[in-house]
Motif scaffolding. Structure first.
Motif, PDB file in Angstrom:
ATOM      1  N   LEU A   1      35.661   0.716 -23.110  1.00  0.00           N
ATOM      2  CA  LEU A   1      36.601   1.784 -23.487  1.00  0.00           C
ATOM      3  C   LEU A   1      36.024   3.149 -23.122  1.00  0.00           C
ATOM      4  N   ALA A   2      34.732   3.324 -23.370  1.00  0.00           N
ATOM      5  CA  ALA A   2      34.085   4.601 -23.047  1.00  0.00           C
ATOM      6  C   ALA A   2      34.085   4.826 -21.542  1.00  0.00           C
ATOM      7  N   ASP A   3      33.840   3.784 -20.790  1.00  0.00           N
ATOM      8  CA  ASP A   3      33.815   3.899 -19.333  1.00  0.00           C
ATOM      9  C   ASP A   3      35.185   4.304 -18.798  1.00  0.00           C
ATOM     10  N   LYS A   4      36.238   3.805 -19.440  1.00  0.00           N
ATOM     11  CA  LYS A   4      37.608   4.145 -19.033  1.00  0.00           C
ATOM     12  C   LYS A   4      38.099   5.431 -19.699  1.00  0.00           C
ATOM     13  N   LYS A   5      37.233   6.029 -20.510  1.00  0.00           N
ATOM     14  CA  LYS A   5      37.532   7.267 -21.236  1.00  0.00           C
ATOM     15  C   LYS A   5      38.725   7.101 -22.185  1.00  0.00           C
ATOM     16  N   THR A   6      38.826   5.927 -22.771  1.00  0.00           N
ATOM     17  CA  THR A   6      39.899   5.676 -23.742  1.00  0.00           C
ATOM     18  C   THR A   6      39.332   5.379 -25.123  1.00  0.00           C
ATOM     19  N   ILE A   7      38.103   5.804 -25.370  1.00  0.00           N
ATOM     20  CA  ILE A   7      37.452   5.527 -26.647  1.00  0.00           C
ATOM     21  C   ILE A   7      37.712   6.690 -27.605  1.00  0.00           C
ATOM     22  N   SER A   8      38.044   6.359 -28.849  1.00  0.00           N
ATOM     23  CA  SER A   8      38.289   7.409 -29.849  1.00  0.00           C
ATOM     24  C   SER A   8      36.962   7.895 -30.428  1.00  0.00           C
ATOM     25  N   THR A   9      37.017   8.999 -31.144  1.00  0.00           N
ATOM     26  CA  THR A   9      35.816   9.548 -31.776  1.00  0.00           C
ATOM     27  C   THR A   9      35.245   8.556 -32.778  1.00  0.00           C
ATOM     28  N   GLU A  10      36.110   7.931 -33.545  1.00  0.00           N
ATOM     29  CA  GLU A  10      35.660   6.960 -34.530  1.00  0.00           C
ATOM     30  C   GLU A  10      35.005   5.753 -33.862  1.00  0.00           C
ATOM     31  N   GLN A  11      35.581   5.311 -32.753  1.00  0.00           N
ATOM     32  CA  GLN A  11      35.002   4.187 -32.030  1.00  0.00           C
ATOM     33  C   GLN A  11      33.629   4.560 -31.458  1.00  0.00           C
ATOM     34  N   LYS A  12      33.492   5.799 -31.012  1.00  0.00           N
ATOM     35  CA  LYS A  12      32.184   6.263 -30.526  1.00  0.00           C
ATOM     36  C   LYS A  12      31.155   6.218 -31.654  1.00  0.00           C
ATOM     37  N   MET A  13      31.539   6.730 -32.823  1.00  0.00           N
ATOM     38  CA  MET A  13      30.615   6.729 -33.952  1.00  0.00           C
ATOM     39  C   MET A  13      30.209   5.302 -34.313  1.00  0.00           C
ATOM     40  N   ARG A  14      31.187   4.432 -34.334  1.00  0.00           N
ATOM     41  CA  ARG A  14      30.908   3.025 -34.665  1.00  0.00           C
ATOM     42  C   ARG A  14      30.024   2.387 -33.602  1.00  0.00           C
ATOM     43  N   SER A  15      30.244   2.735 -32.348  1.00  0.00           N
ATOM     44  CA  SER A  15      29.429   2.166 -31.279  1.00  0.00           C
ATOM     45  C   SER A  15      27.969   2.581 -31.428  1.00  0.00           C
ATOM     46  N   TYR A  16      27.722   3.821 -31.864  1.00  0.00           N
ATOM     47  CA  TYR A  16      26.348   4.256 -32.095  1.00  0.00           C
ATOM     48  C   TYR A  16      25.710   3.464 -33.243  1.00  0.00           C
ATOM     49  N   GLU A  17      26.465   3.225 -34.289  1.00  0.00           N
ATOM     50  CA  GLU A  17      25.951   2.428 -35.410  1.00  0.00           C
ATOM     51  C   GLU A  17      25.603   1.010 -34.954  1.00  0.00           C
ATOM     52  N   LEU A  18      26.514   0.417 -34.193  1.00  0.00           N
ATOM     53  CA  LEU A  18      26.285  -0.939 -33.700  1.00  0.00           C
ATOM     54  C   LEU A  18      25.104  -0.991 -32.739  1.00  0.00           C
ATOM     55  N   TYR A  19      25.001  -0.007 -31.872  1.00  0.00           N
ATOM     56  CA  TYR A  19      23.913   0.018 -30.901  1.00  0.00           C
ATOM     57  C   TYR A  19      22.561   0.142 -31.607  1.00  0.00           C
ATOM     58  N   ASP A  20      22.482   0.999 -32.608  1.00  0.00           N
ATOM     59  CA  ASP A  20      21.234   1.143 -33.363  1.00  0.00           C
ATOM     60  C   ASP A  20      20.849  -0.180 -34.022  1.00  0.00           C
ATOM     61  N   TYR A  21      21.811  -0.817 -34.670  1.00  0.00           N
ATOM     62  CA  TYR A  21      21.554  -2.109 -35.319  1.00  0.00           C
ATOM     63  C   TYR A  21      21.112  -3.139 -34.283  1.00  0.00           C
ATOM     64  N   TYR A  22      21.824  -3.161 -33.166  1.00  0.00           N
ATOM     65  CA  TYR A  22      21.543  -4.109 -32.089  1.00  0.00           C
ATOM     66  C   TYR A  22      20.106  -3.953 -31.592  1.00  0.00           C
ATOM     67  N   CYS A  23      19.679  -2.731 -31.355  1.00  0.00           N
ATOM     68  CA  CYS A  23      18.315  -2.482 -30.870  1.00  0.00           C
ATOM     69  C   CYS A  23      17.265  -2.809 -31.928  1.00  0.00           C
ATOM     70  N   GLN A  24      17.534  -2.464 -33.167  1.00  0.00           N
ATOM     71  CA  GLN A  24      16.579  -2.710 -34.246  1.00  0.00           C
ATOM     72  C   GLN A  24      16.357  -4.198 -34.507  1.00  0.00           C
ATOM     73  N   HIS A  25      17.323  -5.013 -34.140  1.00  0.00           N
ATOM     74  CA  HIS A  25      17.229  -6.451 -34.410  1.00  0.00           C
ATOM     75  C   HIS A  25      16.956  -7.271 -33.149  1.00  0.00           C
ATOM     76  N   GLY A  26      16.354  -6.619 -32.176  1.00  0.00           N
ATOM     77  CA  GLY A  26      15.867  -7.355 -31.011  1.00  0.00           C
ATOM     78  C   GLY A  26      16.830  -7.467 -29.852  1.00  0.00           C
ATOM     79  N   GLY A  27      18.001  -6.928 -29.954  1.00  0.00           N
ATOM     80  CA  GLY A  27      18.942  -7.001 -28.855  1.00  0.00           C
ATOM     81  C   GLY A  27      18.593  -5.972 -27.798  1.00  0.00           C
ATOM     82  N   ASN A  28      18.372  -6.437 -26.592  1.00  0.00           N
ATOM     83  CA  ASN A  28      18.080  -5.520 -25.505  1.00  0.00           C
ATOM     84  C   ASN A  28      18.280  -6.292 -24.216  1.00  0.00           C
TER      85      ASN A  28
END
Length: 117
Positions: free
Chosen positions: A74-101
Motif C-alpha cells: 500500500l505504501a509503495d502504491k501511495k495508498t496507505i493511510s496515516t493510521e496504517q503507517k503508524m500500525r506498520s511501524y508498530e508491526l515492524y518494530d515487533y517483527y524485528c524484536q522477535h527475530g524477523g529479518n
C-alpha cells in the motif's frame, strides 16, 4: 489426687515430641513423593506447552510478516493511510524484536528512503 513425678512428665513430653516429629517426617516424605509423581505426570504437558508456545510464536511472526508486506505494498502504491503507517511501524518494530529479518527489512528501508513510509 494423684502425684505426678518429673519422670512421668518427661516421658509424656518425650512421647509428644516423638509423635510430632514422626508426623512432620511422614508429611514431608509424603509431599516429596507426591511432588515427584505429579512432576513426572506433568512433564509431557510441559513439553507440549513449550511446543505450542514456539509454534504460536512462529505463526504470529508469519502473520505479522504478511501484514507488513501488505502494508508496504500500500505504501509503495501511495495508498496507505496515516493510521496504517503508524500500525506498520508498530508491526515492524515487533517483527524485528522477535527475530524477523529478511527481504522485509530491505523493502522497508527502500520505502523509507523513498519517503513512502
Amino acid at each position: 489426687m494423684e502425684n505426678i513425678t518429673l519422670g512421668q512428665i518427661a516421658k509424656e513430653l518425650a512421647f509428644a515430641v516423638a509423635l510430632i516429629g514422626s508426623v512432620v517426617y511422614l508429611k514431608k516424605g509424603t509431599i516429596k513423593g507426591l511432588s515427584k509423581v505429579i512432576n513426572s505426570q506433568l512433564e509431557p504437558i510441559k513439553v507440549e506447552i513449550k511446543k505450542l508456545k514456539e509454534e504460536t510464536s512462529k505463526n504470529n511472526l508469519s502473520s505479522i510478516k504478511t501484514d507488513l508486506i501488505n502494508l508496504m505494498e500500500l505504501a509503495d502504491k501511495k495508498t496507505i493511510s496515516t493510521e496504517q503507517k503508524m500500525r506498520s511501524y508498530e508491526l515492524y518494530d515487533y517483527y524485528c524484536q522477535h527475530g524477523g529479518n529478511s527481504y522485509v527489512h530491505d523493502k522497508w528501508e527502500k520505502l523509507k528512503k523513498e519517503g513512502k513510509l
